[in-house]
Motif scaffolding. Structure first.
Motif, PDB file in Angstrom:
ATOM      1  N   GLU A 380      -4.882  -3.105  13.170  1.00 45.81           N
ATOM      2  CA  GLU A 380      -5.039  -4.176  14.161  1.00 45.81           C
ATOM      3  C   GLU A 380      -4.060  -5.300  13.902  1.00 45.81           C
ATOM      4  O   GLU A 380      -3.591  -5.951  14.816  1.00 45.81           O
ATOM      5  CB  GLU A 380      -6.463  -4.750  14.122  1.00 45.81           C
ATOM      6  CG  GLU A 380      -7.520  -3.822  14.695  1.00 45.81           C
ATOM      7  CD  GLU A 380      -8.051  -2.862  13.653  1.00 45.81           C
ATOM      8  OE1 GLU A 380      -8.293  -1.700  13.993  1.00 45.81           O
ATOM      9  OE2 GLU A 380      -8.214  -3.282  12.495  1.00 45.81           O
ATOM     10  N   ASN A 381      -3.784  -5.540  12.629  1.00 45.81           N
ATOM     11  CA  ASN A 381      -2.996  -6.717  12.304  1.00 45.81           C
ATOM     12  C   ASN A 381      -1.535  -6.433  12.034  1.00 45.81           C
ATOM     13  O   ASN A 381      -0.788  -7.325  11.665  1.00 45.81           O
ATOM     14  CB  ASN A 381      -3.604  -7.421  11.083  1.00 45.81           C
ATOM     15  CG  ASN A 381      -4.956  -8.014  11.435  1.00 45.81           C
ATOM     16  OD1 ASN A 381      -5.190  -8.395  12.570  1.00 45.81           O
ATOM     17  ND2 ASN A 381      -5.836  -8.074  10.460  1.00 45.81           N
ATOM     18  N   SER A 382      -1.122  -5.198  12.160  1.00 48.69           N
ATOM     19  CA  SER A 382       0.308  -4.943  11.990  1.00 48.69           C
ATOM     20  C   SER A 382       0.676  -3.683  12.744  1.00 48.69           C
ATOM     21  O   SER A 382      -0.050  -2.703  12.744  1.00 48.69           O
ATOM     22  CB  SER A 382       0.656  -4.803  10.510  1.00 48.69           C
ATOM     23  OG  SER A 382      -0.069  -3.745   9.945  1.00 48.69           O
ATOM     24  N   LYS A 383       1.792  -3.725  13.389  1.00 46.41           N
ATOM     25  CA  LYS A 383       2.264  -2.561  14.128  1.00 46.41           C
ATOM     26  C   LYS A 383       3.096  -1.705  13.201  1.00 46.41           C
ATOM     27  O   LYS A 383       3.639  -2.200  12.210  1.00 46.41           O
ATOM     28  CB  LYS A 383       3.125  -3.018  15.309  1.00 46.41           C
ATOM     29  CG  LYS A 383       2.365  -3.822  16.326  1.00 46.41           C
ATOM     30  CD  LYS A 383       3.285  -4.282  17.443  1.00 46.41           C
ATOM     31  CE  LYS A 383       2.696  -5.533  18.096  1.00 46.41           C
ATOM     32  NZ  LYS A 383       3.716  -6.394  18.659  1.00 46.41           N
ATOM     33  N   PRO A 384       3.235  -0.419  13.555  1.00 42.25           N
ATOM     34  CA  PRO A 384       4.074   0.432  12.708  1.00 42.25           C
ATOM     35  C   PRO A 384       5.501  -0.115  12.634  1.00 42.25           C
ATOM     36  O   PRO A 384       6.038  -0.604  13.621  1.00 42.25           O
ATOM     37  CB  PRO A 384       4.051   1.785  13.423  1.00 42.25           C
ATOM     38  CG  PRO A 384       2.841   1.755  14.266  1.00 42.25           C
ATOM     39  CD  PRO A 384       2.586   0.331  14.613  1.00 42.25           C
ATOM     40  N   ARG A 385       6.057  -0.038  11.483  1.00 41.73           N
ATOM     41  CA  ARG A 385       7.436  -0.461  11.221  1.00 41.73           C
ATOM     42  C   ARG A 385       7.633  -1.967  11.328  1.00 41.73           C
ATOM     43  O   ARG A 385       8.755  -2.448  11.262  1.00 41.73           O
ATOM     44  CB  ARG A 385       8.447   0.263  12.122  1.00 41.73           C
ATOM     45  CG  ARG A 385       8.422   1.732  11.850  1.00 41.73           C
ATOM     46  CD  ARG A 385       9.624   2.471  12.385  1.00 41.73           C
ATOM     47  NE  ARG A 385       9.471   3.870  12.059  1.00 41.73           N
ATOM     48  CZ  ARG A 385       8.752   4.731  12.762  1.00 41.73           C
ATOM     49  NH1 ARG A 385       8.155   4.342  13.855  1.00 41.73           N
ATOM     50  NH2 ARG A 385       8.632   5.977  12.384  1.00 41.73           N
ATOM     51  N   ALA A 386       6.547  -2.705  11.482  1.00 43.85           N
ATOM     52  CA  ALA A 386       6.677  -4.165  11.439  1.00 43.85           C
ATOM     53  C   ALA A 386       6.541  -4.601   9.996  1.00 43.85           C
ATOM     54  O   ALA A 386       5.904  -3.930   9.187  1.00 43.85           O
ATOM     55  CB  ALA A 386       5.585  -4.800  12.285  1.00 43.85           C
ATOM     56  N   ILE A 387       7.135  -5.717   9.713  1.00 44.20           N
ATOM     57  CA  ILE A 387       7.057  -6.221   8.342  1.00 44.20           C
ATOM     58  C   ILE A 387       5.673  -6.819   8.122  1.00 44.20           C
ATOM     59  O   ILE A 387       5.164  -7.544   8.975  1.00 44.20           O
ATOM     60  CB  ILE A 387       8.157  -7.269   8.111  1.00 44.20           C
ATOM     61  CG1 ILE A 387       9.511  -6.582   8.183  1.00 44.20           C
ATOM     62  CG2 ILE A 387       7.986  -7.943   6.757  1.00 44.20           C
ATOM     63  CD1 ILE A 387      10.669  -7.524   8.119  1.00 44.20           C
TER      64      ILE A 387
END
Lengths: 443, 265
Positions: A380-387
């Protein structure tokens, strides 16, 4: 016919429905192999899933060696002990890889009572042209064979098969909590609450007991073994930790039974922090040698400690994982969270250590810069490949935006198992039934 | 997230014997006992968990003991709190709003006794659980191999796991109580412990324990029951196969008395 083949493909591929979590899917152990090419997870349902890193390709440089499912197999089944009328859980407590010596991969997996050695091998060719049987396997009538031919190997779709090669059983009265492969690559040890047994990888019908802390009178039992590990280079040395917060280092050359330790590591209790829960929170849940073999890391409920093998009186470094829980120990005792067993890991160069916490948080401590970071494993709190964004828990007073207060922490989301690639900055984090793999940022 | 609606202060105000400390003592004891009973219902409680809860209970017991030894005012605070919480839970306690010194000591020692006997009973049952690693304190379900777990001092295995285990448990618990309380409460303590036990199984031993402090006539009465017991071969000081050491000494003591009071036959 086409539909049939589609169904077959779906059944063979690995599917996990992320929308509902069955208890059998809860990941109970994570481990990279010695090269980092493979990553194994074990779950509560007794299954082992092995991921393999795909080869880096120049065409897709941003997909830098991602991990895909390589093999899935049922390692342990639930068993029933008829003598004691007890069910033996199939949950995989630990997986340890053996160093690779040929094309096949070997790993040890254990539940509460039995250790198994699994061989994972690839098959990409199959023999064709048998004389005595047809291609579909039917035996040919020898009377009809008029010519002989030599079977040839023809390529086939890659198949990865896992076969149990050894089963090491009936050596533990109590629950196995650790296994550790010796650096001699011939022996390994299995540890339960009161005893440590030494096995030869080739011999399954006999093991040697090397540590036994069971008192003659069980009424006097006040301490149990919580974890054990062999030294990474010295095949005669191992350590085991206890529920009272002490670590004993033993030398197998000293005597056959290593009840007497060579070194005893324990930090004297801080009287200002004394409470009814002092003993429970001092119980060590994990112990790990550094890759260099010079240091030891231990995890108790609130801290991670790094010990120098040459200094027994106190740890070299102590890191607070979630000290804000110290004032909540009574509640955590009530809801059983105080008994959670967190693991800890070193990075490849022994400069950074990592361990898990609640609310799907995990913490990393840089031993050189003394900086630490809290990260979250959550979709929920981070998308794939996001830092990943650093997280912060606010203890009291004014809560800033993006901070989370202690009372809002979700104690059912705990990160107990993590693993770090032996050479690179790739980490695997198990959050209940989900596995997260994080990599260093690509420039 | 607070326990039992009590707001806990920071450590600076956390002094031993204070109300905060006492309420936490109560909480820890309640929670520990809840967990212990819950674990009893489980088929196989985790040994690590059992040991940690057991040690916490021992620590609570130790704190209570040190409290009674140290001084009255703190005990009074504790027992008043105990009273309040007991009242709130509806337990049938008589009100003791004003204490004379004697009443106070009797009350606090009885209170500690109930606390401590509860802890002792728990520890005893817990040890049986740890022993088996299986079903709870129902000793009848004890695995046959379980008797091998405890080896007596003379190196011989216990003869009958069932009887001697419980006997040694009773003895160890009662000896714990012996050291803690004045003798007046001893019989009460023993009686309370024995209430939970199926005394028909232990008829000889129970008679034996009760006969410890009585006259020679009653000792003579006990004699037939002792000779009935298969473990006694002769009225000499021969060590009985499988009996606990405490019992051996008691047998010898009783024999000495008998020799003095009854004519040699």
């Amino acid at each position: 016919m086409e539909e049939e083949s589609d169904c077959r493909k779906i059944n063979n591929s690995f599917l996990r429905d992320h929308n509902y979590a069955t208890e059998a899917d809860i990941i109970s152990t994570v481990e990279f192999n010695s090269t980092g090419e493979l990553l194994a997870t074990g779950d509560k349902g007794g299954r082992v899933v092995v991921f393999q890193r795909e080869q880096e390709s120049k065409n897709q440089p941003h997909r830098r060696g991602e991990y895909n499912v390589y093999s899935t197999f049922q390692s342990h089944e639930p068993e029933f002990d008829y003598l004691k009328s007890l069910e033996i859980e199939e949950k995989i407590n630990k997986i340890r890889w053996l160093p690779q010596q040929n094309a096949a991969y070997f790993l040890l997996s254990t539940n509460d009572k039995t250790v198994k050695l699994w061989k994972i091998s690839e098959r990409d060719k199959r023999p064709e042209g048998y004389n005595l049987k047809d291609e579909d396997g039917r035996i040919r009538d020898p009377g009809t064979i008029t010519t002989l031919r030599v079977p040839v190997l023809r390529p086939m779709d890659l198949m990865v098969e896992a076969t149990p090669r050894r089963v090491f059983s009936n050596a533990h009265t109590y629950h196995i909590n650790s296994i550790s492969v010796n650096s001699d690559y011939e022996t390994f040890m299995s540890t339960d609450d009161l005893r440590i047994n030494l096995w030869n990888l080739e011999i399954t019908n006999r093991s040697f007991n090397i540590v036994d802390i069971k008192p003659t009178n069980m009424e006097e039992l006040t301490e149990v073994i919580t974890a054990a590990e062999f030294h990474p280079h010295q095949c005669n040395t191992f350590v085991y930790s206890s529920s009272k917060g002490s670590i004993r280092l033993c030398d197998m050359r000293a005597s056959a039974l290593c009840d007497n330790h060579s070194k005893f590591f324990e930090e004297p209790e801080d009287p200002s922090n004394r409470s009814f829960f002092s003993e429970i929170i001092s119980s060590i849940s994990d112990v790990k040698f550094s890759h260099s073999g010079r240091y030891l890391m231990t995890r108790d409920y609130l801290t991670v400690k790094v010990w120098d093998l040459n200094m027994e009186s106190k740890p070299l470094e102590t890191y607070q994982v979630h000290d804000y829980l110290r004032s909540k120990l009574c509640s955590l005792y009530e809801n059983d969270c105080i008994f959670d067993k967190f693991e800890c890991v070193w990075n490849g160069s022994d400069s950074v250590i990592m361990t898990g916490s609640y609310n799907n948080f995990f913490r990393m401590f840089d031993r050189n810069t003394k900086r630490d970071v809290t990260l979250e494993a959550s979709r929920e709190n981070s998308k794939p490949r996001a830092i990943l964004k650093p997280r912060k828990v606010c203890v009291g007073g004014k809560r800033r935006k993006d901070e989370i207060s202690v009372d809002s922490l979700d104690f059912s989301k705990k990160i107990l198992h993590t693993a770090w690639h032996p050479y690179e900055n790739i980490i695997a984090v198990a959050a209940t039934n989900n596995l997260y793999i994080f990599q260093d940022k690509v420039n | 997230m607070v326990a039992k609606g009590q707001k806990r202060k920071i450590h600076g105000d956390y002094e031993i014997g204070g109300s905060v400390w006492a309420s936490q003592l109560q909480s820890v004891l309640d929670i520990s006992m809840d967990k212990f009973h819950h674990d009893q219902a489980l088929v196989e409680p985790s040994l690590l968990r059992s040991v940690l809860i057991n040690n916490t209970l021992r620590q609570v017991q130790f704190e209570v003991e040190s409290l009674s030894v140290v001084g009255n005012p703190k005990s009074q605070t504790y027992t008043e709190l105990q009273l309040e919480s007991d009242f709130s839970r509806g337990s049938p306690l008589m009100g003791h709003n004003t204490h004379t010194d004697e009443d106070f000591m009797a009350w606090s020692s009885e209170d500690e006794f109930s606390l401590s006997s509860a802890i002792s009973a728990i520890l005893k049952d817990l040890d049986a659980v740890i022993e088996i690693g299986g079903p709870g304190p129902c000793v009848s379900q004890r695995a046959p191999l379980g008797s091998i777990e405890n080896v007596t001092r003379d190196g011989k295995f216990t003869q009958s796991g069932l009887r001697t285990e419980r006997t040694s448990d009773i003895i160890s618990s009662s000896s714990k109580i012996d050291t803690m309380y004045p003798s007046g409460l001893q019989d009460v303590a023993l009686d309370k412990l024995l209430l939970d036990i199926d005394t028909t199984v232990f008829e000889p031993e129970v008679n034996f324990l009760q006969g410890f402090s009585v006259t020679a006539d009653e000792l003579v009465k006990c004699l037939p029951s002792m000779s009935k017991s298969s473990s006694l071969d002769s009225p000499s000081s021969s060590i009985c196969h499988g009996q606990a050491t405490w019992e051996i000494h008691e047998i010898e003591h009783v024999m000495d008395i008998l020799m003095r009071t009854c004519p040699q036959s």
